[in-house]
Design a protein around this motif. Structure first.
Motif, mmCIF file in Angstrom:
data_model
loop_
_atom_site.group_PDB
_atom_site.id
_atom_site.type_symbol
_atom_site.label_atom_id
_atom_site.label_comp_id
_atom_site.label_asym_id
_atom_site.label_seq_id
_atom_site.Cartn_x
_atom_site.Cartn_y
_atom_site.Cartn_z
ATOM 1 N N PHE A 68 0.809 -1.221 0.000
ATOM 2 C CA PHE A 68 0.000 0.000 0.000
ATOM 3 C C PHE A 68 0.847 1.278 0.000
ATOM 4 C CE2 PHE A 68 -3.561 -2.730 1.068
ATOM 5 C CZ PHE A 68 -4.577 -2.142 0.325
ATOM 6 N N LEU A 69 2.164 1.141 0.042
ATOM 7 C CA LEU A 69 3.000 2.334 -0.170
ATOM 8 C C LEU A 69 2.876 2.801 -1.611
ATOM 9 C CD1 LEU A 69 6.262 1.325 1.746
ATOM 10 C CD2 LEU A 69 4.590 3.065 2.421
ATOM 11 N N LEU A 74 -0.719 -1.589 -7.138
ATOM 12 C CA LEU A 74 -1.715 -2.594 -6.752
ATOM 13 C C LEU A 74 -2.884 -2.607 -7.751
ATOM 14 C CD1 LEU A 74 -2.349 -4.675 -4.657
ATOM 15 C CD2 LEU A 74 -3.025 -2.843 -3.096
ATOM 16 N N PHE A 75 -3.313 -1.417 -8.143
ATOM 17 C CA PHE A 75 -4.359 -1.327 -9.166
ATOM 18 C C PHE A 75 -3.893 -2.008 -10.463
ATOM 19 C CE2 PHE A 75 -6.129 2.136 -6.614
ATOM 20 C CZ PHE A 75 -7.470 1.829 -6.678
ATOM 21 N N GLY A 94 -1.250 -2.059 7.636
ATOM 22 C CA GLY A 94 -2.335 -1.176 8.065
ATOM 23 C C GLY A 94 -1.919 0.246 8.404
ATOM 24 N N PHE A 95 -0.725 0.654 7.963
ATOM 25 C CA PHE A 95 -0.223 1.993 8.320
ATOM 26 C C PHE A 95 -1.160 3.110 7.871
ATOM 27 C CE2 PHE A 95 0.973 1.866 3.903
ATOM 28 C CZ PHE A 95 0.937 3.199 3.491
ATOM 29 N N TRP A 96 -2.019 2.797 6.914
ATOM 30 C CA TRP A 96 -2.889 3.791 6.279
ATOM 31 C C TRP A 96 -4.226 3.938 7.017
ATOM 32 C CZ3 TRP A 96 -6.887 0.561 5.404
ATOM 33 C CH2 TRP A 96 -6.574 -0.794 5.224
ATOM 34 N N GLY A 97 -4.351 3.282 8.148
ATOM 35 C CA GLY A 97 -5.646 3.212 8.836
ATOM 36 C C GLY A 97 -6.307 4.538 9.145
ATOM 37 N N LEU A 99 -5.843 7.350 7.331
ATOM 38 C CA LEU A 99 -5.835 8.201 6.135
ATOM 39 C C LEU A 99 -7.130 7.987 5.357
ATOM 40 C CD1 LEU A 99 -2.130 7.517 5.034
ATOM 41 C CD2 LEU A 99 -3.014 9.480 6.321
ATOM 42 N N ASP A 100 -7.966 9.035 5.321
ATOM 43 C CA ASP A 100 -9.305 8.896 4.733
ATOM 44 C C ASP A 100 -9.291 8.384 3.294
ATOM 45 O OD1 ASP A 100 -10.333 9.727 7.067
ATOM 46 O OD2 ASP A 100 -10.709 11.811 6.435
ATOM 47 N N ILE A 101 -8.290 8.810 2.555
ATOM 48 C CA ILE A 101 -8.277 8.458 1.129
ATOM 49 C C ILE A 101 -8.254 6.931 0.917
ATOM 50 C CG2 ILE A 101 -5.752 8.619 0.862
ATOM 51 C CD1 ILE A 101 -6.486 9.875 -1.962
ATOM 52 N N TYR A 102 -7.763 6.208 1.908
ATOM 53 C CA TYR A 102 -7.670 4.752 1.739
ATOM 54 C C TYR A 102 -9.043 4.070 1.780
ATOM 55 C CZ TYR A 102 -2.673 4.483 1.258
ATOM 56 O OH TYR A 102 -1.397 4.594 0.754
ATOM 57 N N PHE A 103 -10.037 4.772 2.309
ATOM 58 C CA PHE A 103 -11.389 4.198 2.232
ATOM 59 C C PHE A 103 -11.794 4.070 0.766
ATOM 60 C CE2 PHE A 103 -15.964 4.334 1.973
ATOM 61 C CZ PHE A 103 -16.334 3.396 2.912
ATOM 62 N N ARG A 104 -11.557 5.128 0.014
ATOM 63 C CA ARG A 104 -11.889 5.142 -1.414
ATOM 64 C C ARG A 104 -10.976 4.189 -2.195
ATOM 65 N NH1 ARG A 104 -15.749 6.284 -5.073
ATOM 66 N NH2 ARG A 104 -16.503 7.743 -3.509
ATOM 67 N N ILE A 105 -9.698 4.144 -1.810
ATOM 68 C CA ILE A 105 -8.764 3.231 -2.492
ATOM 69 C C ILE A 105 -9.241 1.791 -2.338
ATOM 70 C CG2 ILE A 105 -6.420 2.268 -2.350
ATOM 71 C CD1 ILE A 105 -5.428 5.154 -1.777
#
Ligand code: SF4
Length: 212
Positions: A68-69, A74-75, A94-97, A99-105
């Motif tokens: 996820f870096l 990944l896409f 899970g470092f991105w937990g 960060l809102d943008i990861y919901f959309r990702i």
């Protein structure tokens, strides 16, 4: 998880990078922040399709390093296998937990076929991540209706070390409000063989060759 511990599953684990923002003591692939590079998407496609043709066609786990870096890679990987009927998972710390943008990702990844997230957490990951981030990651995964699986390292088969006791305690605490699966791996060769017998017997490991 039935598909991982049924004993008859054949799957692929593909290590696409050795770059990671954590530096866990036990890391199997010696991943680190200073390591660079991701597997090219065409190489990913070729090696994954070859393995699928060889019959490893029940699941594919995309792992690093911390994939996820670089969500755009990944896409690209998932697009390459979009039309292949195989359960697709990604391992992450899970470092991105938070960060809102990861919901959309996550939503977009699900739209192109991601089945679930395997969240690494244990005594050795704990110094690198706080509970709020983990809870944020769990929340984003579940709200996107993705499968959630925990993965932790155990040092002993009878949970006899301080580290193992802490790992079990921490994972139980996180799992309490939710119903999800846990995969335990071990750094000990003999134990690893025993525990993996149930779910990785027929797993093909594909490694990124540029271990820079
Ligand atoms: S988070 Fe995972 S990939 Fe990164 S250093 Fe720790 S064990 Fe290795």
């Amino acid at each position: 998880m039935k598909s991982f511990n049924g004993g008859f599953m054949k799957g692929i684990r593909i290590i696409v990078t050795y770059q990671c923002n954590f530096l866990c003591h036990h890391c199997r692939y010696r991943c680190a922040p200073y390591k660079r590079g991701f597997m090219n998407q065409d190489e990913f496609e070729k090696r994954a399709l070859d393995a699928i043709k060889d019959g490893y066609n029940n699941y594919i786990i995309i792992e690093g390093g911390e994939v996820f870096l670089n969500p755009s890679m990944l896409f690209k990987y998932l697009k390459k296998i979009k039309d292949i009927e195989i359960k697709k998972y990604v391992v992450t710390n899970g470092f991105w937990g938070n960060l809102d943008i990861y919901f959309r990702i996550l939503k977009n990844l699900k739209d192109i076929g991601l089945a679930g997230i395997i969240l690494e957490y244990d005594y050795f990951h704990k110094p690198f991540i706080d509970e709020d981030k983990l809870k944020g990651a769990i929340d984003k995964v579940l709200k996107n209706d993705l499968e959630l699986i925990f993965k932790g390292i155990l040092l002993t088969d009878d949970i006899s070390t301080y580290e193992d006791i802490e790992t079990l305690k921490e994972i139980k605490k996180l799992m309490r409000p939710i119903n999800c699966k846990v995969i335990f791996e071990s750094t000990d060769k003999k134990f690893r063989t025993e525990i993996h017998k149930r779910w990785t017997l027929d797993e093909k490991l594909i490694l990124f060759k540029n271990n820079a």
